[in-house]
Design a protein around this motif. Structure first.
Motif, short mmCIF file in Angstrom:
data_model
loop_
_atom_site.label_atom_id
_atom_site.label_comp_id
_atom_site.label_asym_id
_atom_site.label_seq_id
_atom_site.Cartn_x
_atom_site.Cartn_y
_atom_site.Cartn_z
N ALA A 27 -8.32 24.06 -54.39
CA ALA A 27 -8.53 23.27 -53.17
C ALA A 27 -9.21 21.92 -53.39
CB ALA A 27 -9.30 24.09 -52.13
N PRO A 28 -10.23 21.80 -54.25
CA PRO A 28 -10.85 20.48 -54.43
C PRO A 28 -9.89 19.44 -54.98
CG PRO A 28 -11.84 22.10 -55.91
CD PRO A 28 -10.96 22.85 -54.97
N PHE A 29 -9.06 19.84 -55.96
CA PHE A 29 -8.09 18.90 -56.54
C PHE A 29 -7.01 18.52 -55.54
CE2 PHE A 29 -3.84 19.32 -58.84
CZ PHE A 29 -3.62 17.95 -58.90
N VAL A 30 -6.30 19.52 -55.01
CA VAL A 30 -5.19 19.23 -54.11
C VAL A 30 -5.68 18.62 -52.81
CG1 VAL A 30 -3.19 20.19 -52.92
CG2 VAL A 30 -3.85 21.08 -55.15
N GLY A 31 -6.81 19.15 -52.30
CA GLY A 31 -7.34 18.61 -51.05
C GLY A 31 -7.70 17.15 -51.17
N MET A 32 -8.32 16.77 -52.27
CA MET A 32 -8.71 15.37 -52.45
C MET A 32 -7.49 14.47 -52.59
SD MET A 32 -11.70 13.95 -54.96
CE MET A 32 -12.90 14.96 -54.10
N PHE A 33 -6.46 14.96 -53.28
CA PHE A 33 -5.26 14.14 -53.44
C PHE A 33 -4.52 14.00 -52.11
CE2 PHE A 33 -0.75 13.57 -54.25
CZ PHE A 33 -0.79 12.42 -55.03
N ILE A 34 -4.36 15.11 -51.37
CA ILE A 34 -3.68 15.04 -50.08
C ILE A 34 -4.44 14.11 -49.13
CG2 ILE A 34 -3.05 16.36 -48.02
CD1 ILE A 34 -2.46 18.74 -49.84
N ALA A 35 -5.77 14.19 -49.16
CA ALA A 35 -6.57 13.31 -48.32
C ALA A 35 -6.29 11.84 -48.64
CB ALA A 35 -8.06 13.61 -48.51
N ARG A 36 -6.22 11.53 -49.93
CA ARG A 36 -6.03 10.13 -50.35
C ARG A 36 -4.70 9.56 -49.86
NH1 ARG A 36 -5.12 5.79 -50.68
NH2 ARG A 36 -5.47 4.22 -52.32
N VAL A 37 -3.65 10.37 -49.78
CA VAL A 37 -2.34 9.84 -49.40
C VAL A 37 -2.05 10.01 -47.91
CG1 VAL A 37 -1.42 10.26 -51.71
CG2 VAL A 37 -1.12 12.02 -49.95
N SER A 38 -3.05 10.49 -47.12
CA SER A 38 -2.81 10.80 -45.71
C SER A 38 -3.48 9.84 -44.76
CB SER A 38 -3.29 12.23 -45.41
OG SER A 38 -2.60 13.17 -46.20
N ARG A 39 -4.01 8.77 -45.25
CA ARG A 39 -4.69 7.80 -44.40
C ARG A 39 -3.74 7.27 -43.31
NH1 ARG A 39 -8.59 3.12 -46.72
NH2 ARG A 39 -9.38 2.33 -44.74
N GLY A 40 -4.25 7.19 -42.09
CA GLY A 40 -3.49 6.62 -40.99
C GLY A 40 -2.75 7.62 -40.13
N ARG A 41 -2.70 8.88 -40.53
CA ARG A 41 -2.00 9.89 -39.74
C ARG A 41 -2.96 10.55 -38.75
NH1 ARG A 41 3.01 10.60 -41.57
NH2 ARG A 41 3.43 9.69 -43.61
N THR A 42 -2.40 11.03 -37.64
CA THR A 42 -3.24 11.79 -36.70
C THR A 42 -3.47 13.18 -37.29
OG1 THR A 42 -1.41 12.71 -35.44
CG2 THR A 42 -2.24 10.55 -34.76
N ILE A 43 -4.51 13.84 -36.81
CA ILE A 43 -4.81 15.19 -37.30
C ILE A 43 -3.66 16.14 -36.99
CG2 ILE A 43 -6.29 17.20 -36.88
CD1 ILE A 43 -8.66 15.30 -36.75
N ARG A 44 -3.02 15.97 -35.83
CA ARG A 44 -1.89 16.85 -35.49
C ARG A 44 -0.72 16.64 -36.46
NH1 ARG A 44 -1.83 16.12 -30.26
NH2 ARG A 44 -3.27 17.87 -30.05
N GLN A 45 -0.38 15.38 -36.73
CA GLN A 45 0.67 15.09 -37.70
C GLN A 45 0.30 15.67 -39.07
OE1 GLN A 45 0.63 10.83 -37.59
NE2 GLN A 45 2.25 10.67 -36.04
N PHE A 46 -0.95 15.52 -39.42
CA PHE A 46 -1.43 15.98 -40.72
C PHE A 46 -1.27 17.49 -40.86
CE2 PHE A 46 -4.81 17.75 -43.33
CZ PHE A 46 -4.75 16.97 -44.49
N MET A 47 -1.74 18.25 -39.87
CA MET A 47 -1.73 19.70 -39.97
C MET A 47 -0.30 20.25 -39.96
SD MET A 47 -4.83 20.27 -40.51
CE MET A 47 -4.68 22.03 -40.75
#
Length: 497
Positions: free
Chosen positions: A323-343
């Motif tokens: 989770a720390p590796f994948v979570g950090m990477f997904i976070a980095r490429v997800s800037r600008g999306r709404t939480i609903r779009q993200f989930m």
């Protein structure tokens, strides 16, 4: 190297010590880590089951509640990447080699060799084999990734905090996260990242070596694996040097194209009608029995507790450790999306794709097995290639599969160097290339040492052990996120008045 933090030096020292101990005392290291893993899975299996289903429930609540309209960034920001590129990147980082490695073999093993509940080889065991594979690669794991990634993205892009695990806990602990406690949390996350990735890279190299041996008669052994890792290291370091928007994005898009080609090919030359019917029925079983499987702890002597510990509990700990590796990477490429779009993008889309993929490859392998060809006799890393042998265009499928493993390998390693750079440069969104190169060489070296001493099992067990303390950190991250999101909604409502 400028801007590196103490986390860099502490983690580097721990990695050197761990690798030396594993290399000098492989038998003792494996025995100790195996015993620790056995204790944790036997004693805290119920705990893993509760927290994983809890993460699923919280993820759906956050995504489809009023929190869902909050944007991961300022209100006027829009996503940095197109939706197809975004899904390709999070998919490549979150699964990568695992899809190709386990695509055929996991449903096959659950159906014919190591069935969870029914008699191996029976129709019910075949259904359960696919259903439990969906279960292991579905909503639970992606909810774990999603919550860690969402916490990091919210605090980093919405609140302006550094992109570190410790930064997400400030609503609970305040400035204590700037001291030794925060550093310890970041060290644990970095340590888990490099060993988790190195172990998976070892699997990838083994499968590439097995595939090349199957196709071209190339020797299986450490010498060949050393050459493979050396070549791939050069390739992913070139990609890492080119940056996130070029290297990883292009590689991720390439991964998706190759994966679609392989998937469509197997779908049409395999038992197409059976695949479509099996997906429809078993995905329905997965949804229907979701809660029952989520709470299954097999407490009685006839409940096949050994299977649960070896597969389900193992997988839950494995997802947590990554989770720390994948979570950090997904976070980095997800800037600008709404939480609903993200989930929706992080949880639901990958779950459906995984189910379709495993049904296609698993059903094809099961069909070959039922025709009288025993695929279970082969090592798990070459089951795919022996399955291809009994299909049209087998050489082409094997070649695409090896290439896909290679590109997934490069993408995972590239993504990991990027994330490790973030973790060890105080959350910098653009870590220096020198830092990324150091971590790239480090993870390749760790993978090589593990392959040399035969210590992949021991390090897998180490990751499972590391997942236990990190699971408490994730619980705290979720509590901190809910507190921060509640305050954010209040601020948004005040701003509209």
């Amino acid at each position: 190297m400028k801007r590196v933090s103490r986390v860099f030096y502490i983690t580097a020292a721990l990695i050197i010590v761990s690798v030396l101990l594993g290399a000098l005392f492989p038998a003792a290291s494996e025995r100790i880590t195996t015993d620790l893993k056995a204790f944790l899975t036997a004693t805290f299996g119920w705990y893993y089951m509760w927290i994983m289903i809890g993460f699923v429930a919280i993820s759906f609540f956050i995504g489809f509640s009023p929190f869902g309209k909050i944007r991961l960034g300022k209100d006027d920001e829009r996503p940095d990447f197109s939706t197809p590129s975004w899904i390709a990147m999070l998919f490549s980082a979150g699964l990568g080699i695992g899809l190709v490695f386990y695509g055929a073999v996991e449903p096959l093993l659950h159906s014919f060799l190591d069935a969870p509940l029914s008699e191996p080889g029976s129709d019910q065991a075949i259904r359960e084999g696919l259903v439990y594979t969906f279960f292991h690669w579905g909503l639970h794991g992606w909810a774990m990734y999603g919550l860690v990634a969402l916490s990091l993205a919210f605090f980093q892009f919405r609140k302006g905090e550094p992109g570190l695990i410790s930064s997400t806990l400030k609503p609970l602990f305040g400035d204590k996260m700037k001291g030794p406690l925060g550093k310890a949390i970041d060290v644990l996350a970095t340590f888990a990242t490099i060993f988790g990735v190195a172990t998976s890279l070892g699997f990838g190299v083994s499968q590439i070596n097995g595939g090349l041996s199957h196709l071209f008669g190339i020797e299986v052994g450490f010498g060949t694996q050393f050459i493979i890792i050396s070549i791939i290291t050069v390739l992913f370091l070139i990609s890492a040097w080119s940056g996130l928007s070029k290297g990883i994005r292009y590689l991720s898009n390439t991964n998706m194209v190759l994966a679609i080609l392989l998937f469509v090919g197997i779908l049409f030359v395999g038992p197409t009608l059976l695949i479509l019917n099996m997906f429809t029925e078993t995905f329905g079983y997965y949804l229907q029995n979701f809660l029952q499987m989520s709470f299954r702890t097999a407490p009685l002597g006839t409940d096949n507790r050994e299977w649960l510990e070896a597969w389900t509990i193992f997988y839950w700990a494995w997802w947590i450790s990554w989770a720390p590796f994948v979570g950090m990477f997904i976070a980095r490429v997800s800037r600008g999306r709404t939480i609903r779009q993200f989930m929706i993008g992080v949880m639901i889309v990958p779950t459906v794709i995984c189910a379709i993929w495993f049904t296609t490859f698993g059903t094809t392998a099961i069909s070959v097995q039922q025709s009288g060809i025993d695929l279970t006799q082969y090592a798990i890393e070459i089951v795919n290639f022996h399955m291809f042998d009994h299909l049209p265009f087998s050489f082409l499928f094997s070649l695409i599969s090896i290439t896909l493993i290679l590109t997934f390998f490069i993408t995972s390693a590239d993504s990991a160097t990027f994330v490790l750079g973030i973790q060890t440069t105080n959350g910098s969104l653009n870590p220096a290339n020198t830092v990324k190169i150091v971590w790239g060489l480090a993870q390749s070296s760790v993978a090589l040492v593990l392959l040399y001493v035969g210590g992949l099992t021991a390090l897998q067990n180490t990751i499972i052990a590391a997942a236990f303390p990190f699971s408490f950190i994730v619980i705290l991250m979720v509590a901190s996120l809910l507190k921060a999101l509640t305050n954010e909604l209040k601020l948004m409502k005040k701003g509209k008045k």
